[in-house]
Write an enzyme that holds these catalytic residues in place. Structure first.
Site, short mmCIF file in Angstrom:
data_model
loop_
_atom_site.label_atom_id
_atom_site.label_comp_id
_atom_site.label_asym_id
_atom_site.label_seq_id
_atom_site.Cartn_x
_atom_site.Cartn_y
_atom_site.Cartn_z
N ASP A 109 0.85 -1.20 0.00
CA ASP A 109 0.00 0.00 0.00
C ASP A 109 0.87 1.24 0.00
O ASP A 109 2.04 1.21 0.39
CB ASP A 109 -0.88 0.03 1.26
CG ASP A 109 -1.88 -1.11 1.29
OD1 ASP A 109 -2.20 -1.65 0.21
OD2 ASP A 109 -2.34 -1.45 2.40
N LYS A 110 0.27 2.35 -0.37
CA LYS A 110 1.00 3.62 -0.45
C LYS A 110 1.71 3.94 0.87
O LYS A 110 2.85 4.40 0.88
CB LYS A 110 0.01 4.73 -0.81
CG LYS A 110 0.65 6.06 -1.06
CD LYS A 110 -0.40 7.07 -1.52
CE LYS A 110 0.22 8.45 -1.57
NZ LYS A 110 -0.77 9.50 -1.49
#
Ligand code: URA
Length: 279
Positions: A117-118
């Protein structure tokens, strides 16, 4: 580009700037600059036309008089992903993405194996070896990934039991996860000052790769993830890197990765990495 010929792979004509980039001479953009500067010859003839093609099997390419050969060995790269980068090789909205952090010019076709994920940090593997990448992501030999999560609230070991048994999420049951609470020193080594009396650090090992899986698992036991960091991917360990830098895998690491697709529980390569990293 590759073609099958009598069951064997053959490299077919490709654009000259791609050939130069694949040979490690420069990025594709840099290779175009070399061409327009008149420094590239094919079979003795200066080539400045950017669309020109070469057949690596027969053409002799030189840059400033030095012969260039195609580097066709696959690339295997480990990145220490920082927070704030999307796991994608391009983003139409121009947000920061991991492609900016790895040598795509030298290795066209490099792609991330799986995603983080970011806001997740840690080990992200890249390769140009499509076969190995696919094997590593295939559900039948999904390798084990180790995450350290800083979660909200004070957690007791018994609260990990549902995860150890195999918790059911909205997209189906998870396989049993190996997990444990981290001691204060271990927690601070990863999360620093973010560790506090109202948070707990957990190590969790999963062998699936479902979207937001760790975050959803921890939320399901009522301890949402505050920070998430990946320390291992199968036999690979995040070593020898600063945040945002990358390095080539060692030969031993590549071999262990290939072995892991046969045996997902293959041993971790523990030899420390002594090579250079790249930021
Ligand atoms: N699980 C998550 O929730 N996020 C990641 O980035 C990786 C695993």
């Amino acid at each position: 580009m590759h073609e099958e010929e009598n069951g064997r792979e053959r490299i077919v004509p490709m654009r000259l700037q791609k050939f130069l980039a694949r040979s490690g001479v420069a990025s594709r953009r840099g290779s175009e600059d070399l061409m327009t500067a008149g420094r590239v010859r094919v079979n003795g003839e200066v080539i400045t036309q950017l669309g020109s093609k070469v057949d690596p099997a027969v053409d002799v390419v030189t840059v400033d008089g030095n012969t260039v050969t195609l580097n066709d060995t696959p690339a295997y790269i480990m990145l220490y992903k920082p927070a704030g980068y999307l796991t994608t090789m391009s983003d139409p909205q121009m947000r920061p993405c991991v492609a900016e952090l790895v040598p795509t010019g030298e290795h066209p076709g490099l792609y991330p194996v799986g995603r983080l994920d970011k806001d997740t940090t840690g080990l992200l593997l890249f390769t140009t070896d499509g076969d190995l990448g696919q094997l590593l992501l295939h559900p039948s030999h999904h390798v084990e990934k180790t995450y350290l999560a800083l979660v909200d609230g004070t957690m007791a070991d018994r609260e990990l039991e549902p995860l150890r048994r195999g918790i059911v999420l909205d997209d189906g049951p998870c396989k049993p996860a190996r997990c444990r609470l981290l001691g204060d020193a271990e927690a601070r080594a990863t999360f620093g000052d973010r560790v506090g009396p109202a948070s707990t650090a957990v190590e969790i090992k999963i062998s699936e790769g479902r979207k937001n899986q760790v975050k959803r698992m921890m939320s399901a036991v009522h301890h949402p993830v505050l920070l998430l960091h990946r320390t291992r991917f199968g036999p690979l360990e995040l070593t020898g890197l600063r945040v945002g830098s990358w390095r080539d895998l060692t030969r031993g690491e590549v071999a262990s990765l290939k072995a892991a697709t046969q045996d997902p529980h293959a041993a971790t390569v523990s030899a420390s990495h002594k090579g250079k990293d790249h930021a």
